[in-house]
Design a protein around this motif. Sequence first.
Motif, PDB file in Angstrom:
ATOM      1  N   SER A  85     108.835 -60.829 -16.876  1.00 27.61           N
ATOM      2  CA  SER A  85     109.943 -59.962 -17.280  1.00 27.61           C
ATOM      3  C   SER A  85     110.753 -60.639 -18.370  1.00 27.61           C
ATOM      4  O   SER A  85     111.826 -61.172 -18.137  1.00 27.61           O
ATOM      5  CB  SER A  85     110.828 -59.642 -16.073  1.00 27.61           C
ATOM      6  OG  SER A  85     110.088 -58.927 -15.125  1.00 27.61           O
ATOM      7  N   ARG A 107     105.070 -54.661 -16.040  1.00 27.30           N
ATOM      8  CA  ARG A 107     106.051 -55.541 -15.379  1.00 27.30           C
ATOM      9  C   ARG A 107     106.776 -54.727 -14.317  1.00 27.30           C
ATOM     10  O   ARG A 107     107.991 -54.663 -14.251  1.00 27.30           O
ATOM     11  CB  ARG A 107     106.984 -56.184 -16.387  1.00 27.30           C
ATOM     12  CG  ARG A 107     107.654 -55.226 -17.336  1.00 27.30           C
ATOM     13  CD  ARG A 107     108.465 -55.967 -18.359  1.00 27.30           C
ATOM     14  NE  ARG A 107     109.201 -55.005 -19.161  1.00 27.30           N
ATOM     15  CZ  ARG A 107     110.234 -55.290 -19.894  1.00 27.30           C
ATOM     16  NH1 ARG A 107     110.683 -56.513 -19.940  1.00 27.30           N
ATOM     17  NH2 ARG A 107     110.831 -54.365 -20.589  1.00 27.30           N
ATOM     18  N   ARG A 110     109.899 -55.757 -11.959  1.00 28.29           N
ATOM     19  CA  ARG A 110     111.218 -56.066 -12.506  1.00 28.29           C
ATOM     20  C   ARG A 110     112.328 -55.267 -11.825  1.00 28.29           C
ATOM     21  O   ARG A 110     113.363 -55.820 -11.463  1.00 28.29           O
ATOM     22  CB  ARG A 110     111.242 -55.837 -14.005  1.00 28.29           C
ATOM     23  CG  ARG A 110     112.565 -56.220 -14.638  1.00 28.29           C
ATOM     24  CD  ARG A 110     112.502 -56.036 -16.162  1.00 28.29           C
ATOM     25  NE  ARG A 110     113.772 -56.289 -16.771  1.00 28.29           N
ATOM     26  CZ  ARG A 110     114.223 -57.485 -17.110  1.00 28.29           C
ATOM     27  NH1 ARG A 110     113.498 -58.552 -16.864  1.00 28.29           N
ATOM     28  NH2 ARG A 110     115.392 -57.627 -17.688  1.00 28.29           N
ATOM     29  N   ASP A 120     106.609 -63.447 -11.589  1.00 30.10           N
ATOM     30  CA  ASP A 120     106.679 -62.054 -12.039  1.00 30.10           C
ATOM     31  C   ASP A 120     105.320 -61.356 -12.040  1.00 30.10           C
ATOM     32  O   ASP A 120     105.188 -60.262 -11.478  1.00 30.10           O
ATOM     33  CB  ASP A 120     107.296 -61.943 -13.436  1.00 30.10           C
ATOM     34  CG  ASP A 120     108.792 -62.150 -13.464  1.00 30.10           C
ATOM     35  OD1 ASP A 120     109.442 -62.069 -12.402  1.00 30.10           O
ATOM     36  OD2 ASP A 120     109.320 -62.395 -14.557  1.00 30.10           O
ATOM     37  N   THR A 124     104.217 -58.128  -9.741  1.00 29.02           N
ATOM     38  CA  THR A 124     103.759 -56.887 -10.377  1.00 29.02           C
ATOM     39  C   THR A 124     102.368 -56.520  -9.882  1.00 29.02           C
ATOM     40  O   THR A 124     102.081 -55.348  -9.595  1.00 29.02           O
ATOM     41  CB  THR A 124     103.772 -57.023 -11.917  1.00 29.02           C
ATOM     42  OG1 THR A 124     105.130 -57.126 -12.332  1.00 29.02           O
ATOM     43  CG2 THR A 124     103.123 -55.833 -12.590  1.00 29.02           C
TER      44      THR A 124
END
Length: 158
Positions: A85, A107, A110, A120, A124
């Motif tokens: 992100s 993403r 986020r 991240d 995801t």
Amino acid sequence: MRNGSSVLSDLAVAFLVDASSARGLEVGTVVSLSSHRLAAVAFAVEQHPVLYVQETRRCLRRLGEQFRERAGFALHEADHVVVESFRPKAFALMADELGIDPARLRRDARSAFGHAGAADPLLTLEAMSGQGLLHQGQSVVMINSVAWAWSATELRAA
């Protein structure tokens, strides 16, 4: 010795290898590189913004080239591209240098988790799996970047 961000990416890959059978993912090509030029100025970006952007662009192009050589396909050809992100400017720079339409950069985590650093892409990936977006045979490339190190990890949905 490798820098901390590369090691963190390596830990994420180790987690994926260990969890691949449970998640139905197979780890393929892994490319990791770093820039010692950026490591020297990374904590003084405000003093060297042009160098930082130029070197980042050069390294992202190198990442894309090395990935294509090793994986046999370009990053933009993957079915899904999962990224951290990043801030909007960094996000746009990455998409531009890797030749990927920004709308294709995933993403998804986020909104639920905010920015979780190197985790991240893993978050995801979990969100995509839960939404039924990963199908057998599809390629997923996770891209990590931290100040002066980058990695691209290819996964295949089994």
